[in-house]
Design an enzyme around this catalytic site. Structure first.
Site, PDB file in Angstrom:
ATOM      1  N   GLU A  50      -6.316  13.136  -7.210  1.00 37.55           N
ATOM      2  CA  GLU A  50      -7.099  12.013  -6.685  1.00 37.55           C
ATOM      3  C   GLU A  50      -8.587  12.328  -6.622  1.00 37.55           C
ATOM      4  O   GLU A  50      -9.416  11.478  -6.930  1.00 37.55           O
ATOM      5  CB  GLU A  50      -6.594  11.625  -5.280  1.00 37.55           C
ATOM      6  CG  GLU A  50      -5.212  10.999  -5.265  1.00 37.55           C
ATOM      7  CD  GLU A  50      -5.180   9.591  -5.876  1.00 37.55           C
ATOM      8  OE1 GLU A  50      -6.229   8.934  -5.905  1.00 37.55           O
ATOM      9  OE2 GLU A  50      -4.112   9.156  -6.323  1.00 37.55           O
ATOM     10  N   ASP A  68     -11.877   3.466  -3.226  1.00 39.90           N
ATOM     11  CA  ASP A  68     -11.007   4.483  -2.641  1.00 39.90           C
ATOM     12  C   ASP A  68     -11.852   5.671  -2.181  1.00 39.90           C
ATOM     13  O   ASP A  68     -12.813   6.049  -2.854  1.00 39.90           O
ATOM     14  CB  ASP A  68      -9.976   4.934  -3.682  1.00 39.90           C
ATOM     15  CG  ASP A  68      -9.130   3.756  -4.177  1.00 39.90           C
ATOM     16  OD1 ASP A  68      -8.711   2.934  -3.352  1.00 39.90           O
ATOM     17  OD2 ASP A  68      -8.910   3.654  -5.392  1.00 39.90           O
TER      18      ASP A  68
HETATM   19  C1  NAG Z   1      -6.766  -3.264  -5.165  1.00 40.62           C
HETATM   20  O1  NAG Z   1      -6.610  -2.290  -6.161  1.00 40.62           O
HETATM   21  C2  NAG Z   1      -6.287  -0.997  -5.659  1.00 40.62           C
HETATM   22  C3  NAG Z   1      -6.296  -0.024  -6.819  1.00 40.62           C
HETATM   23  O2  NAG Z   1      -5.567  -0.490  -7.894  1.00 40.62           O
HETATM   24  C4  NAG Z   1      -4.932  -1.065  -4.946  1.00 40.62           C
HETATM   25  O3  NAG Z   1      -4.623   0.209  -4.401  1.00 40.62           O
HETATM   26  C5  NAG Z   1      -5.013  -2.084  -3.830  1.00 40.62           C
HETATM   27  O4  NAG Z   1      -3.744  -2.225  -3.273  1.00 40.62           O
HETATM   28  C6  NAG Z   1      -5.496  -3.433  -4.350  1.00 40.62           C
HETATM   29  N1  NAG Z   1      -5.755  -4.306  -3.216  1.00 40.62           N
HETATM   30  C7  NAG Z   1      -5.366  -5.578  -3.191  1.00 40.62           C
HETATM   31  C8  NAG Z   1      -5.733  -6.366  -2.010  1.00 40.62           C
HETATM   32  O5  NAG Z   1      -4.734  -6.085  -4.123  1.00 40.62           O
END
Ligand code: NAG
Ligand code: NAG
Length: 140
Positions: A50, A68
């Protein structure tokens, strides 16, 4: 004067570099935070994939606009509150910047919360860490 300016710039830049850990330093600190020994090969593998063990990394913006944070690249839509005030469920009740500090306690606690709620597959890099991994015992 130029020298002084350069020094000053370094002084401000240095904290932003954060801290780069390695497999064993992370394993030992997580153990001292009470993380079970039999999970440490998994956690350190995740941190390697990560963040390359770097505490201060903010990942590139995801396609849905989220980011992230930190050692375990924790998502700012569900788990922590981004500084720009964007909506977050903020399940870890932390500012995202608290996941970037040299002190890894918040990152570890929040990652444990993610793992409890969603399992290891919450991390897309889990595919690199789900098989058999080298023993962590050499770190202790
Ligand atoms: C947005 O994308 C990230 C990375 O792919 C993912 O971890 C996350 O759950 C997503 N958030 C939503 C609200 O869809
Ligand atoms: C690290 O952070 C945790 C959580 O905020 C705090 O309880 C602990 O005292 C900090 N440790 C150090 C060495 O500052």
């Amino acid at each position: 004067m130029k020298f002084f300016v350069v020094l000053l710039a370094l002084a401000f830049a240095a904290p932003a570099l954060g801290r780069t850990m390695n497999r064993c330093s992370l394993a030992r600190e997580m153990a001292s935070l009470g993380v079970p020994r039999d999970q440490l090969a998994r956690w350190t593998c995740l941190a390697q994939h990560e963040s390359s063990y770097r505490t201060h990394v903010v990942g590139p913006t995801n396609s849905n606009g989220s980011n992230d944070y930190g050692l375990f690249q924790i998502n700012n839509y569900y788990w922590c509150q981004p500084a720009n005030g964007r909506f977050s469920h903020n399940e870890c009740k932390l500012s995202c910047n608290a996941l970037l500090t040299d002190n890894i306690t918040n990152s570890v606690r929040c990652a444990q919360k993610v793992q409890k709620a969603q399992g290891w597959a919450a991390w897309s890099t889990w595919k690199f860490c789900s098989g058999s991994l080298p023993s962590i015992n050499e770190c202790f």
